[in-house]
Design a protein around this motif. Structure first.
Motif, PDB file in Angstrom:
ATOM      1  N   THR A   3       0.815  -1.215   0.000  1.00 35.38           N
ATOM      2  CA  THR A   3       0.000   0.000   0.000  1.00 35.38           C
ATOM      3  C   THR A   3       0.849   1.265   0.000  1.00 35.38           C
ATOM      4  OG1 THR A   3      -1.706  -1.179   1.253  1.00 35.38           O
ATOM      5  CG2 THR A   3      -1.851   1.223   1.229  1.00 35.38           C
ATOM      6  N   ALA A   4       1.996   1.212   0.662  1.00 42.56           N
ATOM      7  CA  ALA A   4       2.803   2.411   0.891  1.00 42.56           C
ATOM      8  C   ALA A   4       3.310   3.036  -0.411  1.00 42.56           C
ATOM      9  CB  ALA A   4       3.979   2.073   1.793  1.00 42.56           C
ATOM     10  N   LYS A   5       3.288   4.351  -0.448  1.00 36.28           N
ATOM     11  CA  LYS A   5       3.834   5.094  -1.585  1.00 36.28           C
ATOM     12  C   LYS A   5       5.346   5.187  -1.492  1.00 36.28           C
ATOM     13  CE  LYS A   5       1.790   8.969  -2.528  1.00 36.28           C
ATOM     14  NZ  LYS A   5       1.191  10.313  -2.295  1.00 36.28           N
ATOM     15  N   GLU A   6       5.855   5.159  -0.250  1.00 34.42           N
ATOM     16  CA  GLU A   6       7.297   5.290  -0.027  1.00 34.42           C
ATOM     17  C   GLU A   6       7.663   4.623   1.294  1.00 34.42           C
ATOM     18  OE1 GLU A   6      10.662   8.870   0.189  1.00 34.42           O
ATOM     19  OE2 GLU A   6       8.619   9.226   0.920  1.00 34.42           O
ATOM     20  N   VAL A   7       8.822   3.996   1.323  1.00 34.91           N
ATOM     21  CA  VAL A   7       9.357   3.415   2.558  1.00 34.91           C
ATOM     22  C   VAL A   7      10.777   3.929   2.729  1.00 34.91           C
ATOM     23  CG1 VAL A   7       9.895   1.317   3.836  1.00 34.91           C
ATOM     24  CG2 VAL A   7       7.977   1.322   2.222  1.00 34.91           C
ATOM     25  N   LYS A   8      11.055   4.504   3.882  1.00 36.27           N
ATOM     26  CA  LYS A   8      12.418   4.993   4.100  1.00 36.27           C
ATOM     27  C   LYS A   8      12.851   4.741   5.535  1.00 36.27           C
ATOM     28  CE  LYS A   8      11.142   9.828   5.085  1.00 36.27           C
ATOM     29  NZ  LYS A   8      11.378  11.245   4.692  1.00 36.27           N
ATOM     30  N   GLU A   9      14.161   4.550   5.679  1.00 32.80           N
ATOM     31  CA  GLU A   9      14.762   4.338   7.003  1.00 32.80           C
ATOM     32  C   GLU A   9      14.981   5.714   7.627  1.00 32.80           C
ATOM     33  OE1 GLU A   9      17.355   1.255   9.345  1.00 32.80           O
ATOM     34  OE2 GLU A   9      16.171   0.960   7.548  1.00 32.80           O
ATOM     35  N   VAL A  10      14.363   5.927   8.804  1.00 36.79           N
ATOM     36  CA  VAL A  10      14.492   7.226   9.458  1.00 36.79           C
ATOM     37  C   VAL A  10      15.447   7.173  10.646  1.00 36.79           C
ATOM     38  CG1 VAL A  10      12.286   8.147   8.690  1.00 36.79           C
ATOM     39  CG2 VAL A  10      12.351   6.737  10.743  1.00 36.79           C
ATOM     40  N   ARG A  11      15.667   5.996  11.197  1.00 36.91           N
ATOM     41  CA  ARG A  11      16.672   5.726  12.230  1.00 36.91           C
ATOM     42  C   ARG A  11      17.041   4.255  12.103  1.00 36.91           C
ATOM     43  NH1 ARG A  11      17.012   8.810  17.133  1.00 36.91           N
ATOM     44  NH2 ARG A  11      17.359   6.855  18.273  1.00 36.91           N
ATOM     45  N   ASN A  12      18.078   3.823  12.815  1.00 38.39           N
ATOM     46  CA  ASN A  12      18.400   2.406  12.838  1.00 38.39           C
ATOM     47  C   ASN A  12      17.195   1.611  13.344  1.00 38.39           C
ATOM     48  OD1 ASN A  12      20.992   2.797  11.940  1.00 38.39           O
ATOM     49  ND2 ASN A  12      21.905   2.799  13.990  1.00 38.39           N
ATOM     50  N   PHE A  13      16.847   0.555  12.633  1.00 42.63           N
ATOM     51  CA  PHE A  13      15.732  -0.330  12.999  1.00 42.63           C
ATOM     52  C   PHE A  13      14.395   0.395  12.982  1.00 42.63           C
ATOM     53  CE2 PHE A  13      19.510  -1.604  15.548  1.00 42.63           C
ATOM     54  CZ  PHE A  13      19.861  -2.713  14.784  1.00 42.63           C
ATOM     55  N   THR A  14      14.289   1.494  12.242  1.00 43.25           N
ATOM     56  CA  THR A  14      13.067   2.297  12.218  1.00 43.25           C
ATOM     57  C   THR A  14      12.742   2.685  10.785  1.00 43.25           C
ATOM     58  OG1 THR A  14      13.656   3.189  14.405  1.00 43.25           O
ATOM     59  CG2 THR A  14      11.946   4.346  13.182  1.00 43.25           C
ATOM     60  N   GLN A  15      11.648   2.138  10.245  1.00 42.38           N
ATOM     61  CA  GLN A  15      11.240   2.414   8.875  1.00 42.38           C
ATOM     62  C   GLN A  15       9.895   3.135   8.859  1.00 42.38           C
ATOM     63  OE1 GLN A  15      11.473  -1.583   7.116  1.00 42.38           O
ATOM     64  NE2 GLN A  15      13.150  -0.836   5.843  1.00 42.38           N
ATOM     65  N   GLN A  16       9.799   4.160   8.030  1.00 41.56           N
ATOM     66  CA  GLN A  16       8.566   4.931   7.903  1.00 41.56           C
ATOM     67  C   GLN A  16       7.882   4.579   6.582  1.00 41.56           C
ATOM     68  OE1 GLN A  16       8.207   9.258   9.075  1.00 41.56           O
ATOM     69  NE2 GLN A  16       8.090   9.490   6.841  1.00 41.56           N
ATOM     70  N   TYR A  17       6.629   4.152   6.684  1.00 38.01           N
ATOM     71  CA  TYR A  17       5.817   3.824   5.514  1.00 38.01           C
ATOM     72  C   TYR A  17       4.854   4.980   5.254  1.00 38.01           C
ATOM     73  CZ  TYR A  17       7.336  -1.082   5.830  1.00 38.01           C
ATOM     74  OH  TYR A  17       8.071  -2.243   5.860  1.00 38.01           O
TER      75      TYR A  17
ATOM     76  N   LYS B 236      -0.910   9.952   5.628  1.00 40.87           N
ATOM     77  CA  LYS B 236      -0.369   9.635   6.945  1.00 40.87           C
ATOM     78  C   LYS B 236       0.767   8.609   6.819  1.00 40.87           C
ATOM     79  CE  LYS B 236      -4.415   8.583   8.778  1.00 40.87           C
ATOM     80  NZ  LYS B 236      -5.459   8.254   9.789  1.00 40.87           N
ATOM     81  N   SER B 237       1.544   8.480   7.881  1.00 44.48           N
ATOM     82  CA  SER B 237       2.640   7.513   7.877  1.00 44.48           C
ATOM     83  C   SER B 237       2.501   6.558   9.057  1.00 44.48           C
ATOM     84  CB  SER B 237       3.992   8.229   7.955  1.00 44.48           C
ATOM     85  OG  SER B 237       4.123   8.928   9.180  1.00 44.48           O
ATOM     86  N   VAL B 238       3.041   5.361   8.872  1.00 44.17           N
ATOM     87  CA  VAL B 238       3.137   4.361   9.935  1.00 44.17           C
ATOM     88  C   VAL B 238       4.607   3.997  10.079  1.00 44.17           C
ATOM     89  CG1 VAL B 238       2.557   2.008  10.632  1.00 44.17           C
ATOM     90  CG2 VAL B 238       0.813   3.441   9.548  1.00 44.17           C
ATOM     91  N   VAL B 239       5.094   3.977  11.306  1.00 43.73           N
ATOM     92  CA  VAL B 239       6.500   3.671  11.572  1.00 43.73           C
ATOM     93  C   VAL B 239       6.596   2.245  12.110  1.00 43.73           C
ATOM     94  CG1 VAL B 239       8.519   4.276  12.948  1.00 43.73           C
ATOM     95  CG2 VAL B 239       7.047   6.087  12.032  1.00 43.73           C
ATOM     96  N   VAL B 240       7.426   1.424  11.470  1.00 47.10           N
ATOM     97  CA  VAL B 240       7.610   0.027  11.871  1.00 47.10           C
ATOM     98  C   VAL B 240       9.017  -0.142  12.432  1.00 47.10           C
ATOM     99  CG1 VAL B 240       7.683  -2.372  11.099  1.00 47.10           C
ATOM    100  CG2 VAL B 240       5.986  -0.800  10.132  1.00 47.10           C
ATOM    101  N   LEU B 241       9.108  -0.768  13.590  1.00 43.74           N
ATOM    102  CA  LEU B 241      10.401  -0.977  14.242  1.00 43.74           C
ATOM    103  C   LEU B 241      10.907  -2.397  14.009  1.00 43.74           C
ATOM    104  CD1 LEU B 241       9.728   0.737  17.709  1.00 43.74           C
ATOM    105  CD2 LEU B 241      10.452   1.778  15.540  1.00 43.74           C
ATOM    106  N   GLY B 242      12.208  -2.505  13.770  1.00 37.84           N
ATOM    107  CA  GLY B 242      12.871  -3.810  13.704  1.00 37.84           C
ATOM    108  C   GLY B 242      12.333  -4.745  12.649  1.00 37.84           C
ATOM    109  N   GLU B 243      11.811  -4.200  11.547  1.00 40.16           N
ATOM    110  CA  GLU B 243      11.271  -5.007  10.447  1.00 40.16           C
ATOM    111  C   GLU B 243      10.177  -5.956  10.910  1.00 40.16           C
ATOM    112  OE1 GLU B 243      14.438  -6.964   8.382  1.00 40.16           O
ATOM    113  OE2 GLU B 243      15.676  -5.157   8.300  1.00 40.16           O
TER     114      GLU B 243
END
Length: 425
Positions: free
Chosen positions: A315-329, A335-342
């Protein structure tokens, strides 16, 4: 990969990390007096002489002490990772370089490497398997039936693994004994509750550096891991919502002072979501769609299936790493959802796992469960077996002694009373 300093086969990131691993293993040992006593006895008695043993575990400083204890007991032991992100590379290096234990584990290894390591473990033709999550056992049953004759039994200390073993037994494919370490009192009361509770929040804080006080934290699942997580999150000032499918656990959560509701109702309210259920797709596409902008989602269950990351990624338009072990969808709704540790175990992906003091009891159970299997070879029926009550109680007794705590014992009069039915009002 072959080391210049040893002929032990292994696949680790970098053997030059061994000195740091040695230092960290020694530090963990300060909090593991019970396992040390067991290791000292094993070194004298050699209960695993001639036994090929495979351990599929999180490769941490605490696991190192278990592996060293088993080798001290005479085991021909080999260690692989039970999760691609849980390995501590310096610990893996130290076990190879200093203790000549074959280790096949690299933090961040891909799924292909992980499954290859499972095959490497089975190439060892184990007599005993320690299996976090039951991947080695499942692969043995599915792909290497001819090796089951070599197997004395297996041990399992994860809720996820116990669920899988019960399903195997129901389907008639668990044809050997399996020790249910997870349900030992000195395991789940402490490891699951206090260990998961503290280490999960430690992982979230390390990954994000956010303030938990005042946040609405949704805990999915109110087993022992969920109880500990909710308890510790409340202690840090979080406003806790619990989601459950079990009515008894749901009532317990309510009486513990938490709000309880379905995930569909919790999704728009939560700031942080933590899954600890052991089940699949607890957080799904319909939940992501209604979450707050910047909602943080993570998992502390064994496998990375509790959060439906495939649907989120699609679904996500973009996925980027914003910190170590932290990805923003970034979602189409803005809106965005942040996923930790994959979506993997956040306490091991971003932190160091459970504190040594609780793993002391958990790994004491693992070590003694292996010994129990070997001593009772050929005597145990196929299926799950509980840790003997006397073993559980002895671990607790040793832990209390190490902590300098004394407790009461029954007087002869009290012993007589509790063993008699004749005395009444």
């Amino acid at each position: 990969m072959t080391a210049t300093s040893t002929r032990i086969k292994h696949e680790v990131k970098d053997l030059s990390l061994a000195p740091l691993g040695r230092q960290r293993i020694e530090w963990a040992g300060r909090e593991m007096p019970v396992l040390k006593q067991i290791r000292d006895r094993f070194a004298q008695e050699k209960p695993f002489a001639g036994i090929r043993l495979v351990a599929c575990c999180h490769v941490t400083t605490e696991t190192a002490h278990l592996a060293i204890a088993l080798k001290a007991g005479g085991a021909d032991a080999l260690l692989i990772a039970s999760n691609p992100l849980s390995t501590q590379d310096d610990v893996a290096a130290c076990l190879v370089a200093d203790h000549e234990i074959p280790v096949f584990a690299i933090k961040g290894e891909d799924n292909e490497t992980y499954h290859r390591h499972v095959q490497t473990a089975l190439d060892h033709r184990p007599n005993v398997i320690i299996d976090d999550g039951s991947d080695v056992v499942a692969t043995l049953i599915q792909e290497r039936q001819e090796q089951i004759a070599d197997l004395i039994g297996t041990t399992e200390e994860t809720t996820t693994g116990i669920v899988r073993l019960k399903a195997m037994f129901k389907d008639g494919v668990l044809t050997f004994p399996a020790m249910n370490v997870n349900d030992a009192d000195t395991k789940h009361f402490f490891d699951n509750r206090y260990g998961t509770g503290q280490s999960t929040l430690d992982g979230i804080i390390r990954a994000t550096n956010i303030l938990l006080a005042g946040k609405t934290i949704v805990v999915a699942g109110y087993g022992w891991c969920g109880k500990g997580t909710a308890l510790r999150a409340r202690g840090l000032g979080g406003n806790i919502i619990v989601t459950e499918i079990d009515p008894i656990r749901a009532i317990e959560a309510v009486m513990d002072g938490f709000r309880v509701m379905p995930m569909a109702e919790a999704a728009p309210q939560g700031d942080i979501f933590i899954t600890v259920t052991g089940n699949k797709h607890v957080i799904r596409a319909e939940h992501f769609e209604v979450m707050k902008d910047g909602a943080i989602v993570c998992n502390s269950g064994h496998f990375d299936i509790e959060i439906d990351l495939k649907s989120l990624g699609a679904t996500a338009k973009e996925v980027k790493e914003v910190r170590n072990f932290t990805q923003q969808y970034q979602l189409p709704n803005g809106k965005s959802v942040v996923v930790l540790g994959e979506g993997r175990l956040i306490n091991l992906a971003a932190a160091e796992g459970h504190p040594s003091a609780v793993m002391d009891m958990s790994f004491a159970n693992q070590a003694l469960a292996c010994e129990y299997l070997v001593k009772n070879k050929g005597k145990l029926e196929p299926g799950l077996h509980s840790i003997p009550v006397e073993v559980d109680a002895n671990i607790a007794k040793l832990k209390l002694q190490a902590m300098g705590i004394n407790i009461d014992s029954l007087t002869p009069e009290q012993t007589e009373y509790i063993n008699s039915w004749a005395s009444g009002t």
